[in-house]
Design an enzyme around this catalytic site. Structure first.
Site, PDB file in Angstrom:
ATOM      1  N   VAL A   8      44.056  35.361  37.901  1.00 50.28           N
ATOM      2  CA  VAL A   8      44.792  34.455  39.697  1.00 50.28           C
ATOM      3  C   VAL A   8      44.703  32.910  38.742  1.00 50.28           C
ATOM      4  CG1 VAL A   8      44.070  36.324  40.931  1.00 50.28           C
ATOM      5  CG2 VAL A   8      42.663  34.123  40.196  1.00 50.28           C
TER       6      VAL A   8
ATOM      7  N   ASP B  83      35.671  35.216  32.581  1.00 50.86           N
ATOM      8  CA  ASP B  83      34.590  35.980  33.256  1.00 50.86           C
ATOM      9  C   ASP B  83      33.428  35.058  32.777  1.00 50.86           C
ATOM     10  OD1 ASP B  83      36.129  38.474  34.256  1.00 50.86           O
ATOM     11  OD2 ASP B  83      36.129  39.199  31.325  1.00 50.86           O
TER      12      ASP B  83
ATOM     13  N   HIS C  64      32.653  43.177  36.331  1.00 47.43           N
ATOM     14  CA  HIS C  64      33.686  43.260  35.581  1.00 47.43           C
ATOM     15  C   HIS C  64      32.429  44.469  34.279  1.00 47.43           C
ATOM     16  CE1 HIS C  64      34.576  41.815  31.451  1.00 47.43           C
ATOM     17  NE2 HIS C  64      33.872  41.638  31.276  1.00 47.43           N
TER      18      HIS C  64
ATOM     19  N   SER D 201      28.541  43.647  35.731  1.00 47.60           N
ATOM     20  CA  SER D 201      27.814  42.202  36.286  1.00 47.60           C
ATOM     21  C   SER D 201      28.975  41.757  37.537  1.00 47.60           C
ATOM     22  CB  SER D 201      28.383  40.821  35.498  1.00 47.60           C
ATOM     23  OG  SER D 201      27.639  41.191  34.365  1.00 47.60           O
TER      24      SER D 201
ATOM     25  N   ASN E 262      34.489  38.953  41.639  1.00 46.60           N
ATOM     26  CA  ASN E 262      34.846  40.258  40.045  1.00 46.60           C
ATOM     27  C   ASN E 262      33.794  40.828  39.551  1.00 46.60           C
ATOM     28  OD1 ASN E 262      37.033  40.570  38.460  1.00 46.60           O
ATOM     29  ND2 ASN E 262      36.166  39.827  37.111  1.00 46.60           N
TER      30      ASN E 262
ATOM     31  N   ARG F 293      44.095  40.909  35.811  1.00 45.25           N
ATOM     32  CA  ARG F 293      45.459  39.682  35.300  1.00 45.25           C
ATOM     33  C   ARG F 293      44.632  38.762  36.525  1.00 45.25           C
ATOM     34  NH1 ARG F 293      50.955  39.713  34.708  1.00 45.25           N
ATOM     35  NH2 ARG F 293      50.780  41.498  35.017  1.00 45.25           N
TER      36      ARG F 293
END
Length: 202
Positions: free
Chosen positions: A97, A149, A113, A140, A111, A95
């Site tokens: 943010v 992203d 990915h 990544s 994050n 989700r």
């Protein structure tokens, strides 16, 4: 000691790898000076058994319990900040943010990915790579911004797409590299070898 909060939405396989690496490092002569102080999620079915297994506090902040995305984000941020983390990791957190959360935590909000960004952003990166017929994709680690992203890249690595790969088999191989990149990033931040403010955009 680097204090970390990790947010998950699913099985938490990358989180498990990080927790096991930190636990293993405690017995080494050169331990990783980091600790996961809380695990959070947005879903009741996320694997919070990990928190129980490793004795880590946990919290659930469900979007359905709030009138809108902004109020959900405010509650999520309040829970995160209770633990005063030095680093917050979105690890399979499915989700986006809200901007207020990004503003409060960035650049110490990262994050994982499953693609070689900026290729294949979004929630279906592995499927998109398969459907595109590419010969390689990647994994990544990025600093989170308000895009999908699009944040500054910390580290990324290429991964070949093998003949006969489907989404599941490719994703399993990507996860192995994601875990390595995540553990490496945490180690570098903990030792001071990586300053997240200095990460550059792709």
């Amino acid at each position: 000691m680097l204090k970390i909060v990790v947010l998950i939405s699913g099985t938490g396989s990358n989180l498990r790898a990080l927790l096991e690496a930190l636990r293993s490092a405690r017995t080494n002569e050169t331990p990783i000076l980091a600790e996961v102080v809380a695990i959070g999620t947005d879903r009741d079915d996320a694997n919070l058994a990990l928190a129980e297994e490793f004795g880590i506090p946990h919290f659930v902040v469900r979007p359905k319990d709030f009138a809108d995305r902004t109020s959900w984000g405010d509650a999520l941020l309040a829970e995160i900040q209770r633990y005063e983390p030095d680093l917050t990791i979105l690890s399979g957190f499915m989700r986006l943010v809200p901007p207020a959360v990004v503003e409060a935590l960035s650049p110490n909000l990262v994050n994982t990915h499953p693609a070689y960004l900026p290729e294949f952003p979004g929630a279906h990166a592995v499927r998109d790579a398969i459907e595109a017929g590419v010969s390689e994709t990647g994994a990544s680690i990025i600093v989170v911004d308000n895009g999908v992203d699009t944040g500054p890249i910390i580290e990324r690595r290429r991964i070949p797409v093998e003949p006969g790969d489907d989404e599941a088999s490719l994703h399993e191989r990507i996860k192995i590299v994601e875990r390595e990149l995540l553990i490496g990033t945490v180690t570098r931040v903990a030792t001071g070898d990586l300053n997240l403010k200095e990460c550059e955009r792709a």
